[in-house]
Design an enzyme around this catalytic site. Sequence first.
Site, PDB file in Angstrom:
ATOM      1  N   ARG A   1     -11.205  -0.671   1.335  1.00 55.32           N
ATOM      2  CA  ARG A   1     -12.503  -0.172   1.788  1.00 55.32           C
ATOM      3  C   ARG A   1     -12.859   1.098   1.027  1.00 55.32           C
ATOM      4  O   ARG A   1     -12.108   2.068   1.036  1.00 55.32           O
ATOM      5  CB  ARG A   1     -12.474   0.102   3.295  1.00 55.32           C
ATOM      6  CG  ARG A   1     -13.853   0.364   3.890  1.00 55.32           C
ATOM      7  CD  ARG A   1     -13.778   0.427   5.412  1.00 55.32           C
ATOM      8  NE  ARG A   1     -13.319  -0.822   5.972  1.00 55.32           N
ATOM      9  CZ  ARG A   1     -14.096  -1.879   6.175  1.00 55.32           C
ATOM     10  NH1 ARG A   1     -15.370  -1.830   5.846  1.00 55.32           N
ATOM     11  NH2 ARG A   1     -13.603  -2.982   6.699  1.00 55.32           N
TER      12      ARG A   1
ATOM     13  N   THR B   1     -18.728   4.331   0.563  1.00 52.58           N
ATOM     14  CA  THR B   1     -19.689   3.338   1.060  1.00 52.58           C
ATOM     15  C   THR B   1     -19.175   2.579   2.276  1.00 52.58           C
ATOM     16  O   THR B   1     -19.954   1.940   2.987  1.00 52.58           O
ATOM     17  CB  THR B   1     -20.018   2.315  -0.044  1.00 52.58           C
ATOM     18  OG1 THR B   1     -18.834   1.545  -0.338  1.00 52.58           O
ATOM     19  CG2 THR B   1     -20.486   3.023  -1.305  1.00 52.58           C
TER      20      THR B   1
ATOM     21  N   ASP C   1      -1.633  -2.304  14.098  1.00 50.01           N
ATOM     22  CA  ASP C   1      -1.847  -2.665  12.698  1.00 50.01           C
ATOM     23  C   ASP C   1      -0.880  -3.784  12.326  1.00 50.01           C
ATOM     24  O   ASP C   1       0.332  -3.574  12.241  1.00 50.01           O
ATOM     25  CB  ASP C   1      -1.618  -1.445  11.803  1.00 50.01           C
ATOM     26  CG  ASP C   1      -2.000  -1.709  10.353  1.00 50.01           C
ATOM     27  OD1 ASP C   1      -1.376  -2.587   9.729  1.00 50.01           O
ATOM     28  OD2 ASP C   1      -2.903  -1.030   9.850  1.00 50.01           O
TER      29      ASP C   1
ATOM     30  N   ASP D   1       1.386  -3.131   9.173  1.00 51.23           N
ATOM     31  CA  ASP D   1       2.482  -2.188   9.408  1.00 51.23           C
ATOM     32  C   ASP D   1       3.577  -2.805  10.267  1.00 51.23           C
ATOM     33  O   ASP D   1       4.768  -2.620  10.000  1.00 51.23           O
ATOM     34  CB  ASP D   1       1.949  -0.920  10.102  1.00 51.23           C
ATOM     35  CG  ASP D   1       1.193  -0.009   9.145  1.00 51.23           C
ATOM     36  OD1 ASP D   1       1.354  -0.168   7.923  1.00 51.23           O
ATOM     37  OD2 ASP D   1       0.443   0.861   9.617  1.00 51.23           O
TER      38      ASP D   1
END
Length: 209
Positions: free
Chosen positions: A104, A108, A200, A203
């Site tokens: 990402r 933006t 997550d 992870d």
Amino acid sequence: MSKVHVMDHPLIQHKVSLMRDKETGPKEFRELLSEISTLMAYEVTRDLPLKTVEIETPICRAQTKVIAGKKLAIVPILRAGLGMVDGIMSLVPAAKIGHIGLYRDPNTLEPVEYYCKLPADAEEREILLVDPMLATGGSASAAISFLKRRGCKNIKLVCLIAAPEGTSRVQADHNDVDIFVAAMDEKLNDHGYIIPGLGDAGDRLFGTK
């Protein structure tokens, strides 16, 4: 409009609950994700076409059914999607594997492709795009766009846990892509994590923080 298929089989729901538990370690987490992926693949491939062939059984000749040459490709979104590949491959070992890597952009906030490697004949295959978590839907939608730009037309999105925001985003952007999930959770929190979710997935899968 595409369809969202929520798989409520007792075995799937039981294993998802074990994955949600914060005490479940990486080894068991990986095993559970692979097992759930196998169970999901059974339903995801339900509409594969069949053809009739003639074979010789130990008793006589017989007309029987085999898959009618529809080729599959499994494309995990790196990195957590890797945990779903082996489970699906256990049912469809002839499938080819592609990979899509996204990050990402901090300015933006849009997904940016940093890696994409697909089978040479990907446009002729049914693509199973896999990622354990469908949160905002931004990464999944971008990955589908990347696949379409490379000529892929027959795409299914397979996820472990989804939020309504994620499925709505994918359906709005790609109304020709069906979505298969093991659980539809309540919502996203302020940080974009699925509630109740499981944290997550990458992870927990690889034992990183």
